[in-house]
Structures are given as structure tokens and as C-alpha cells.
Scaffold this active site. Structure first.
Site, PDB file in Angstrom:
ATOM      1  N   ASP A 186       4.407 -37.156  47.569  1.00  0.00           N
ATOM      2  CA  ASP A 186       5.337 -36.121  47.397  1.00  0.00           C
ATOM      3  C   ASP A 186       4.556 -35.003  48.399  1.00  0.00           C
ATOM      4  O   ASP A 186       3.742 -35.295  49.211  1.00  0.00           O
ATOM      5  CB  ASP A 186       5.441 -35.489  46.115  1.00  0.00           C
ATOM      6  N   HIS A 257      10.541 -34.210  50.612  1.00  0.00           N
ATOM      7  CA  HIS A 257       9.350 -34.384  49.736  1.00  0.00           C
ATOM      8  C   HIS A 257       8.328 -34.957  50.802  1.00  0.00           C
ATOM      9  O   HIS A 257       7.588 -35.992  50.217  1.00  0.00           O
ATOM     10  CB  HIS A 257       9.630 -34.790  48.405  1.00  0.00           C
ATOM     11  N   GLU A 322      16.517 -33.405  46.754  1.00  0.00           N
ATOM     12  CA  GLU A 322      16.313 -32.228  47.191  1.00  0.00           C
ATOM     13  C   GLU A 322      15.660 -32.393  48.412  1.00  0.00           C
ATOM     14  O   GLU A 322      14.525 -32.028  48.959  1.00  0.00           O
ATOM     15  CB  GLU A 322      15.165 -31.638  46.416  1.00  0.00           C
TER      16      GLU A 322
END
Length: 750
Positions: A186, A257, A322
């Protein structure tokens, strides 16, 4: 004699939760007369080499918890625990467990079923250390409802040592769960050794510091933090899981990410972006792999090739959530890719990205799992969708005949608080035990044929605010136990009242395992609802812990009164309740209720409320409780891509001077106040006239943004508040170009 026989049968078949406190609840439990005692002289009979995994787990458990180790034998006629498997083509995870006076026999439909039967046996054992373990005679036949029963752990935000990961896998096994989703990369850290790209760990595995407290934090500790798992350690974890019939699914995040990877190898980003760093805070960042560069895909294929060699799992998770696309919109390479591939926009470019990775993994005999954002721009052919933004993504995927794993944050994010009042810093959100238990992974809107695509569900543990193993345990227990029953037991066999009774023994098991856990379910609770006649509020307190009593006091009163019935509150008031257990003060709750003309009145909302920011539904906006922290707690409703219309029936026509809409602001989490608030009034609820409007004026400095609409002399019974969102996040802000969130906490009418 016949009467005596029938009485014995009746006694033997009348079981209570306390008699057999097994979690998850087995399909069929038939008590039998008598009992059996396991002692150090009991023989452990194993007839199949494949069942040795179950035998080793059983012996290790007995030795660690009771100091007993059973001798292995190939046969025995009494004083035995026998493990055996039969070959079957259906319900391979099913088993039959029989405890009789001469011994215990566990017969699985496969070695997996035998292993789960052994786990049930462990729950029949006493929860105190002793060397003679007496268990009641019983016949249990059992099999799971869903094939996918999973738990997740994020090790990117905070890393956890290998011994704890093994303990975590033991917890899964003890709950008959069979998938471990390991979130390895991440923005805040890359946690897996990739030998071809050493900078991923030498650079990407470490951040220069970490924010203190809740985002955006009270500063930075400026302490280097990080670490990673070597490939040898990964193999050790995978093998440990396999011995427990658990499949480890690695997650390598893409295309977003990706800050840690881009910090290690900046050429993976779009030209002109950067500089990159391993992120020291939480949220969503613009960093993203360049989709227009073939070298990006070469890198990812190289990484995945090493990952595939470590993980035999059929499934490989590639994230896909995202992914801000501002860099793609400015990138000449990405725009060229869009044109050459005949794509419409950046959403379709993400679909191209995921499809290209999927094609590579499919060629290696693997299947991708992605978060439900992979639906945007068109779903790739063979993907499994993990639905986290509510159930809509899962429903859409199932209707397209794609396998689905449900993990809605509204019910299955175990980093949310278990208490209405946080007892430690969490991500926000409120997910109590009963909400987890009552979740059904199969949405009612699906047909029987569509429902077949729901593989199961998974509990997620994101670790922005979880640094230590003890807090992981505290956050998962007892919610993980509730989830295990959701995934294992047929709906007809589920009963929360019965589960509560069995949970009392389960809490003893947690202590027996030396595991942390939350007792929030048994703490003092406070519920606010409209009062009868919609005139004020009704406040109800409760406590389920044995030996509980409740007292309360009102603001300005020193003496407390016994609480015996719900309280009627018809003016602004501060109420404090005190929870006593066995005559000792355990905890208390203070409600600061701010009443106005809208409080407790009938309310409707036109516009989709996010499933994972749904709080108490529309009533949340007229419950008299105003958010004090500015965080996304259960006191606020979340909206995205919709302009909600809130209509309140005041009961009678009344003078209105001001309408205040309480909203939240957090640009790093894409949460913005509205661009416009309109207030419309009506006498009959049919014909409305706009009586006021305002445009919130920035810049916004705090997290709480009350939007006040002044109403020149107006009278109305029905008040409609139209809250219009910002259309897009501005350039230069986190999530630029994306649709922002709108959080509304309370609507007050004065």
C-alpha cells in the site's frame, strides 16, 4: 420401563446453548446419554495420513491448553479419539462427530471435514486447565453454508511479526474459516520481498515517520517505521496455513495505493509527477502506476511471477480500489493509450489496466480478485469481485455472472469501533456485534440463480490505527465469532439470543487462549428514538452484562435515580446514565441532546444513503445529537454522487427563522461541504416554495461546517432541504477530478 426410556430420550435430546456452546452453530446437534473423559491415557487414532494435520493440531491444542499429549495409535476399541475421512464428491467440508461413553469418533467427508469436526470437539472441552476433560455425549452432523469464509489483515499500514500471523491463522482455524487475505502492499509500505526489485523493500518498506493520533494527526513521530517479510517467511506462513486447510490470498495493490512502489522506482509513475515517498499519513493519494507505459506492466508481471511462486492460491488479489486518475488525465502516455485502444475515458483505462493484468494471471492458471471499483469502465472477463462499498457492486457482478465475495464496510470492517463511544482511536464508523451477526451475504434482491455467484464473505482489518497484536485481537473478537456463524450456519439455524448465551462461554475461551477481546456488547448502551406522538425524544438505556443495574441523572442534578423505563425528553437536556455491575460502577454515558423544531419529527430522504455511512437512517438527522469531533462517526450520513433532499414534517405550520445543516469537511478523505443548500416550505407536503438558500463560503478550516440558511419571515409545516454537492474535487486537491463525499450530521429548524 417404556416411560423411563422415553424420559431418557427426551432428556438426551433437549439441548441448550449452555450445554453445547459451539460457535459456529452446527447444522444438527443430538444429545446422547452419558459422557466421555479425555485423559493422558486416551489414544489418538488416525487411519489416514491426510488426517494427521487434524491430529497434530488437536495434540498441540491439548498440550498448550491442558498439558496433555495423546499417544498416536492405528486402532483402539475404547478410550480413544478417532479421526478418519471418507471420500465424497459433495459437501467435502462436512463431518460427523459422535461422542459416546467409549470414545470420540470424527468422520469427515474429506480431511478438511475431519479437521472441522476436530475444531468442534475442541469447543466441547472445558475452558479451565485440567488433565481430565469430560465432555457430554452427542451426535453432531455438520457442513458449511458458504465455500469462502475469510478474514483479512492489512500489514502495510502496520506490520505484525510472523508468530502473531501464525496465531491469527489459528484463530481462523478455530472458527472454521478457510481463507486469509493478506494485504501486503500500500502507500505506507511494501511488505513482501521481491528479489528482482530490491528497492521495493530497501526503500518501499520503510517510512520516515507516522502521524500521531487520528488523521490528520497532531504531528508526526518522525520515527522510521517499517519492515517486510522475506520469501522464506512467506513460505513459512503459507505452509502453516495449509496445515490448517487455509488458503492465503496475497494482495498486491494496483493501479492506485502505489506510493511505496513509486518511491522505490519513480519511473513507474506518469512523467512529470512525483517526487514520491512512502506515505506517513492515511488517506488517498494521487500516486498511481502509469498505464501508458509498457514498462509498468513488465514490472508488475515480474513482481507477480515471484508472488505466484510463493502462493499456490488460485486467487490473486490485485486491489483496484480508490485509484485517483488526475495523473492519467495529464499524462501524454496514458492519453495516447486511451486513443490507441479506443477507450472512452480514464475509467475504461483502469479496466484496460486490470484486464491486462488479469490476462497475464489467467495464463498462469490464476484468477484475479479485485475490489468493486474494477466494475468501473467494464468488468474483466474472469474476475472475482470483492464488494466493499456496500452491496451494490456485488449485486451488479452477480447479475453479470461473476463470482462475488461480500465484505461491505457497513457490516464487516472490523477496524470500526464496537462501541458507540470510541474507547480508542479507530477509522470511524460503528459496527456492533449484533450488526455483524445479522448480516446475510446473499442480498434479497438477487434471484436464486444469481445468488449462486455469492461465494461467501470476509471480515476486514485495516490497520491505520492498529499498531499492536493485542489491538488486532480486541478489534476482531467477538465479531469474528459472529461472522463465522454467518458464513457457516444456515439462516434457519441462526438465532442471536442463542448466540449471546453461547458467547458467554466463548469469552471464557478467549481468556483461555490468552487473547484480547471487546466486551462492548455487554456494556451500557443508549438509544434515541422519536417519542410517542413525535413530540421530543425517547431515550432508552440498557446493559446485558449479568448483574447489571442502571441509574441516571439530569444536568444540574447531583442525585441519581434508578432507571426503570425509557425517558421522555422534550427540551434540550443533558442526560447521564450510570451502569453498575454487581453494585460496582462499570461505565457511564452522557447524551447532550439539542432539541429544535425538527427533533424527533417524521423525516424522509430522497437520494441514496451510502450503506457504510448509514448510521440510524434518516432519523440520524433529527435525533438531537450533533457531532462533536468532526469525524465520520455513526452520527453522520454519507452521500456520494447524489444531492439528497431531506423532508421534515413539523406536525403543524410553524414560524421558521433558520435552518442549519451540519456537515463535515476533510479534503484528504474527499469529504466536502455542499456547494448550495436550498430550503423549501409547504403547507400540505405537495406544493413547495423556496423560502431560503445559501452558498457555504470557504475556505473551510475546521472539520465541522454548519451551513446556516436564514429564512425571512416564513411559515410552513413541511420543510424540504435540498443539499447540492460539489460536482468534482478541484485540481491540486487529493482526489482531483473525482466525485467528493458529502457527510450530513444533523438538520436543525429554529
Amino acid at each position: 420401563m417404556r416411560f423411563l426410556f422415553m424420559l431418557l430420550v427426551l432428556l438426551a435430546t433437549t439441548a441448550t446453548a449452555q450445554d453445547f456452546p459451539i460457535i459456529p452453530q452446527p447444522a444438527h446437534v443430538q444429545p446422547q446419554p452419558g459422557n466421555f473423559t479425555i485423559t493422558p491415557t486416551t489414544r489418538l487414532v488416525v487411519t489416514d495420513a491426510e488426517d494427521r494435520k487434524a491430529a497434530v493440531f488437536l495434540n498441540n491444542y491439548l498440550q498448550e491448553c491442558y498439558g496433555i499429549k495423546l499417544a498416536m495409535a492405528s486402532q483402539a476399541t475404547k478410550d480413544f479419539v478417532r479421526l478418519s475421512s471418507r471420500s465424497t464428491t459433495s459437501e467435502t467440508e462436512g463431518y460427523k462427530l459422535q461422542v459416546a461413553t467409549q470414545g470420540v469418533t470424527i468422520t469427515g467427508n474429506s480431511p478438511v471435514g475431519t479437521f472441522y469436526g476436530m475444531q468442534t470437539l475442541l469447543q466441547l472441552l472445558p475452558v479451565q486447565q485440567q488433565t481430565s476433560l469430560t465432555i457430554p455425549a452427542v451426535l453432531i452432523e455438520d457442513a458449511p453454508r458458504f465455500p469462502y469464509r475469510g478474514m483479512h489483515l492489512d500489514v502495510a499500514r502496520h506490520i505484525f511479526p510472523v508468530p502473531f500471523l501464525k496465531k491469527y491463522l489459528d484463530y481462523l482455524a478455530l472458527h472454521k474459516m478457510n481463507y486469509f487475505h493478506w494485504h501486503l502492499t500500500d502507500d505506507q509500505g511494501w511488505r513482501i520481498e521481491i528479489k528482482k526489485y530490491p528497492n521495493l523493500t530497501s526503500v518501499g518498506a520503510y517510512r520516515a515517520g507516522t502521524i500521531r493520533g487520528r488523521y490528520p494527526g497532531t504531528g508526526n513521530d518522525n520515527t522510521r517505521y517499517g519492515g517486510y517479510y522475506t520469501q522464506a517467511e512467506v513460505k513459512e506462513i503459507v505452509a502453516y496455513a495449509a496445515d490448517r486447510h487455509i488458503t492465503v490470498i496475497p494482495e498486491i495493490e494496483m493501479p492506485g495505493h502505489s506510493s511505496a512502489a513509486l518511491a522505490a522506482y519513480p519511473w513507474l509513475g506518469c512523467p512529470g509527477t512525483g517526487p514520491y515517498k512512502v506515505q506517513e499519513t492515511w488517506g488517498i493519494f494521487p500516486d498511481i502506476y502509469c498505464a501508458g507505459s509498457d514498462s509498468t506492466f513488465t514490472f508488475l508481471q515480474d513482481v507477480l511471477t515471484e508472488v505466484l511462486a510463493l502462493f499456490p492460491s488460485k486467487y490473486i488479489h490485485i486491489g483496484g480500489d480508490e485509484a485517483p486518475k488526475a495523473n492519467w488525465r495529464k499524462c501524454p502516455r496514458c492519453q495516447k493509450r486511451i486513443k490507441e485502444e479506443g477507450l472512452k475515458n480514464e475509467s475504461e483505462l483502469q479496466s484496460y489496466f486490470i484486464h491486462r493484468i488479469e490476462k497475464f494471471l489467467n495464463s498462469k492458471g490464476r484468477t484475479i480478485i479485485g475490489w468493486d471499483e474494477i466494475l468501473e469502465g467494464g468488468l474483466t472477463p474472469n474476475a472475482v469481485v470483492m464488494s466493499w462499498r456496500g452491496e451494490r457492486g456485488g449485486i451488479a457482478a452477480a447479475r453479470q455472472q461473476h463470482p462475488v465475495i461480500m465484505t461491505p464496510s457497513s457490516h464487516l470492517y472490523f477496524d470500526h469501533t464496537q462501541r458507540k463511544r470510541e474507547d480508542s482511536v479507530t477509522m470511524g464508523g460503528y459496527t456492533p456485534l449484533e450488526k455483524v451477526y445479522n448480516y446475510n451475504p446473499v442480498p434479497k434482491v438477487l434471484s436464486a440463480e444469481e445468488a449462486k455467484y455469492i461465494l461467501g464473505a470476509q471480515g476486514n482489518v485495516w490497520t491505520e490505527y492498529i499498531q499492536h497484536p493485542e489491538k488486532v485481537e480486541y478489534m476482531i473478537f467477538p465479531r469474528m465469532s459472529a461472522l463465522s456463524e454467518v458464513l457457516w450456519a444456515a439462516p434457519a439455524n441462526k438465532n442471536f439470543d442463542d448466540f449471546e448465551k453461547r458467547l458467554l462461554t466463548q469469552l471464557q475461551r478467549y481468556r483461555f487462549w490468552d487473547a484480547g477481546y471487546s466486551t462492548a456488547h455487554f456494556d451500557l448502551t443508549a438509544d434515541v428514538a422519536p417519542a410517542p406522538g413525535k413530540n421530543g425524544l425517547r431515550v432508552t438505556f440498557g446493559a446485558k452484562a449479568p448483574g447489571s443495574t442502571i441509574t441516571y441523572s439530569l444536568a444540574g442534578e447531583k442525585a441519581t435515580q434508578p432507571y426503570t423505563a425509557p425517558l421522555l425528553v422534550q427540551e434540550s437536556q443533558q442526560v447521564t446514565a450510570y451502569h453498575h455491575q454487581h453494585n460496582k460502577l462499570k461505565d457511564s454515558i452522557t447524551l447532550d441532546l439539542k432539541l429544535n423544531k425538527a427533533t424527533g419529527k417524521p423525516i424522509t430522504i430522497k437520494g441514496y444513503i451510502s450503506e457504510f455511512y448509514a448510521a440510524d437512517g434518516p432519523f440520524t438527522l433529527v435525533n438531537g445529537l450533533v457531532n462533536k469531533t468532526g469525524n465520520r462517526t455513526r452520527e453522520a450520513l454519507g452521500f456520494k454522487s447524489v444531492d439528497p433532499q431531506v423532508t421534515i414534517d413539523l406536525g403543524t405550520a410553524q414560524e421558521i427563522n433558520t435552518v442549519t445543516v451540519h456537515t463535515l469537511f476533510d479534503s484528504d478523505s474527499w469529504a466536502y461541504p455542499p456547494r448550495l443548500v436550498e430550503v423549501h416550505g409547504s403547507a400540505d407536503g405537495k406544493s413547495y416554495k423556496m423560502i431560503g438558500s445559501t452558498t457555504p463560503a470557504g475556505p473551510f478550516t475546521g472539520k465541522k461546517v454548519p451551513v446556516n440558511v436564514r429564512i425571512p419571515a416564513a411559515k410552513a409545516r413541511y420543510v424540504k432541504v435540498v443539499i447540492k454537492q460539489q460536482p468534482r474535487i478541484a485540481e491540486g486537491k487529493p482526489g482531483a477530478g473525482e466525485t467528493p463525499w458529502l457527510f450530513v450530521d444533523e438538520v436543525q429548524v429554529e
